[in-house]
Design a protein around this motif. Structure first.
Motif, PDB file in Angstrom:
ATOM      1  N   GLU A   1       0.840  -1.206   0.000  1.00 29.72           N
ATOM      2  CA  GLU A   1       0.000   0.000   0.000  1.00 29.72           C
ATOM      3  C   GLU A   1       0.875   1.255   0.000  1.00 29.72           C
ATOM      4  OE1 GLU A   1      -3.146   0.089  -0.573  1.00 29.72           O
ATOM      5  OE2 GLU A   1      -3.636  -2.016  -0.242  1.00 29.72           O
ATOM      6  N   ALA A   2       1.967   1.246   0.771  1.00 31.87           N
ATOM      7  CA  ALA A   2       2.871   2.395   0.818  1.00 31.87           C
ATOM      8  C   ALA A   2       3.486   2.656  -0.555  1.00 31.87           C
ATOM      9  CB  ALA A   2       3.960   2.181   1.859  1.00 31.87           C
ATOM     10  N   TYR A   3       3.847   1.594  -1.253  1.00 31.98           N
ATOM     11  CA  TYR A   3       4.399   1.739  -2.599  1.00 31.98           C
ATOM     12  C   TYR A   3       3.346   2.287  -3.567  1.00 31.98           C
ATOM     13  CZ  TYR A   3       5.392   0.401  -7.382  1.00 31.98           C
ATOM     14  OH  TYR A   3       5.511   0.428  -8.746  1.00 31.98           O
ATOM     15  N   GLU A   4       2.151   1.667  -3.590  1.00 28.22           N
ATOM     16  CA  GLU A   4       1.113   2.058  -4.550  1.00 28.22           C
ATOM     17  C   GLU A   4       0.573   3.461  -4.294  1.00 28.22           C
ATOM     18  OE1 GLU A   4      -1.931  -0.946  -4.360  1.00 28.22           O
ATOM     19  OE2 GLU A   4      -0.612  -2.493  -5.198  1.00 28.22           O
ATOM     20  N   GLU A   5       0.329   3.804  -3.023  1.00 28.08           N
ATOM     21  CA  GLU A   5      -0.350   5.054  -2.691  1.00 28.08           C
ATOM     22  C   GLU A   5       0.598   6.228  -2.446  1.00 28.08           C
ATOM     23  OE1 GLU A   5      -3.109   4.294   0.506  1.00 28.08           O
ATOM     24  OE2 GLU A   5      -4.248   2.851  -0.700  1.00 28.08           O
ATOM     25  N   ALA A   6       1.810   5.945  -1.927  1.00 23.71           N
ATOM     26  CA  ALA A   6       2.722   7.031  -1.555  1.00 23.71           C
ATOM     27  C   ALA A   6       4.042   7.008  -2.317  1.00 23.71           C
ATOM     28  CB  ALA A   6       3.001   6.980  -0.055  1.00 23.71           C
TER      29      ALA A   6
ATOM     30  N   ASP B   1       0.310   8.189  -8.349  1.00 19.40           N
ATOM     31  CA  ASP B   1       0.830   9.560  -8.264  1.00 19.40           C
ATOM     32  C   ASP B   1      -0.071  10.600  -8.918  1.00 19.40           C
ATOM     33  OD1 ASP B   1       1.442   8.991 -10.917  1.00 19.40           O
ATOM     34  OD2 ASP B   1       3.550   9.522 -10.764  1.00 19.40           O
ATOM     35  N   GLN B   2      -0.922  10.196  -9.833  1.00 20.11           N
ATOM     36  CA  GLN B   2      -1.853  11.153 -10.452  1.00 20.11           C
ATOM     37  C   GLN B   2      -3.142  11.316  -9.652  1.00 20.11           C
ATOM     38  OE1 GLN B   2      -1.008  13.020 -13.239  1.00 20.11           O
ATOM     39  NE2 GLN B   2       0.968  12.073 -12.781  1.00 20.11           N
TER      40      GLN B   2
ATOM     41  N   ILE C   1      13.590   4.733   0.213  1.00 21.09           N
ATOM     42  CA  ILE C   1      13.467   5.122  -1.198  1.00 21.09           C
ATOM     43  C   ILE C   1      12.164   5.887  -1.381  1.00 21.09           C
ATOM     44  CG2 ILE C   1      13.214   4.278  -3.577  1.00 21.09           C
ATOM     45  CD1 ILE C   1      14.736   1.737  -2.649  1.00 21.09           C
ATOM     46  N   GLN C   2      12.258   7.072  -1.988  1.00 23.57           N
ATOM     47  CA  GLN C   2      11.072   7.856  -2.347  1.00 23.57           C
ATOM     48  C   GLN C   2      11.071   7.980  -3.869  1.00 23.57           C
ATOM     49  OE1 GLN C   2      10.349  11.406  -0.016  1.00 23.57           O
ATOM     50  NE2 GLN C   2       9.380  12.414  -1.754  1.00 23.57           N
ATOM     51  N   LEU C   3      10.129   7.336  -4.510  1.00 26.42           N
ATOM     52  CA  LEU C   3      10.066   7.292  -5.966  1.00 26.42           C
ATOM     53  C   LEU C   3       9.520   8.584  -6.558  1.00 26.42           C
ATOM     54  CD1 LEU C   3       8.599   3.686  -6.142  1.00 26.42           C
ATOM     55  CD2 LEU C   3      10.966   4.345  -6.612  1.00 26.42           C
ATOM     56  N   GLY C   4       9.981   8.925  -7.753  1.00 22.35           N
ATOM     57  CA  GLY C   4       9.465  10.097  -8.459  1.00 22.35           C
ATOM     58  C   GLY C   4       8.122   9.824  -9.107  1.00 22.35           C
TER      59      GLY C   4
END
Length: 143
Positions: A60-65, A112-113, A104-107
């Motif tokens: 969830e952290a990856y998908e949402e944030a 993200d939209q 890691i904080q992805l761009g």
């Protein structure tokens, strides 16, 4: 009792990540906006078949944030909220919260939209949420 009625009256179990990092002024928490109401929340969702609860919270952290890191296997606490269903009914949910030290904080990330994200101090994050027990959990969190 039908499945639909049970779903609306029983408590639904969910998992959440509490994404955190050490900032210049102490612990910071990454908050995201919900898709519907745009209020500040932490990444959360349903339990996932084939994944442990901490693994589901990390997903969830990856998908949402758009964050990844080191997830603790034990929740730091739980909070409750009423989820508004498409039918207009509310469903009681209890959410286990797992701390995720962000490495890691992805761009770009899957949602993200659809969401905004922002690092906040613990005090600011606690003030931003609507659930009193989540606010207290954020305030007292110590990595």
């Amino acid at each position: 009792m039908t499945g639909a009625a049970r779903t609306e009256t029983s408590e639904n179990r969910q998992v959440a990540a509490l994404p955190w990092r050490r900032g210049a002024d102490g612990v910071e928490v990454m908050m995201i906006t919900s898709r519907e109401t745009r209020r500040w929340v932490i990444p959360k969702g349903g339990r996932m078949v084939g994944k442990t609860d901490p693994q589901a919270a990390a997903q969830e952290a990856y998908e949402e944030a758009g964050v990844q890191g080191e997830m603790l296997e034990t929740p730091v606490g739980h909070f409750r909220y009423a989820k508004r269903l498409k039918s207009g009914a509310e469903q009681a949910c209890v959410v286990a919260v797992y701390p995720l030290e962000v490495l890691i904080q992805l761009g770009g990330w899957p949602e993200d939209q659809q969401r905004r994200r922002r690092w906040m101090s613990q005090a600011e994050a606690a003030e931003a949420v609507h659930e009193a027990d989540l606010a207290e959990l954020i305030r007292r969190f110590r990595p």
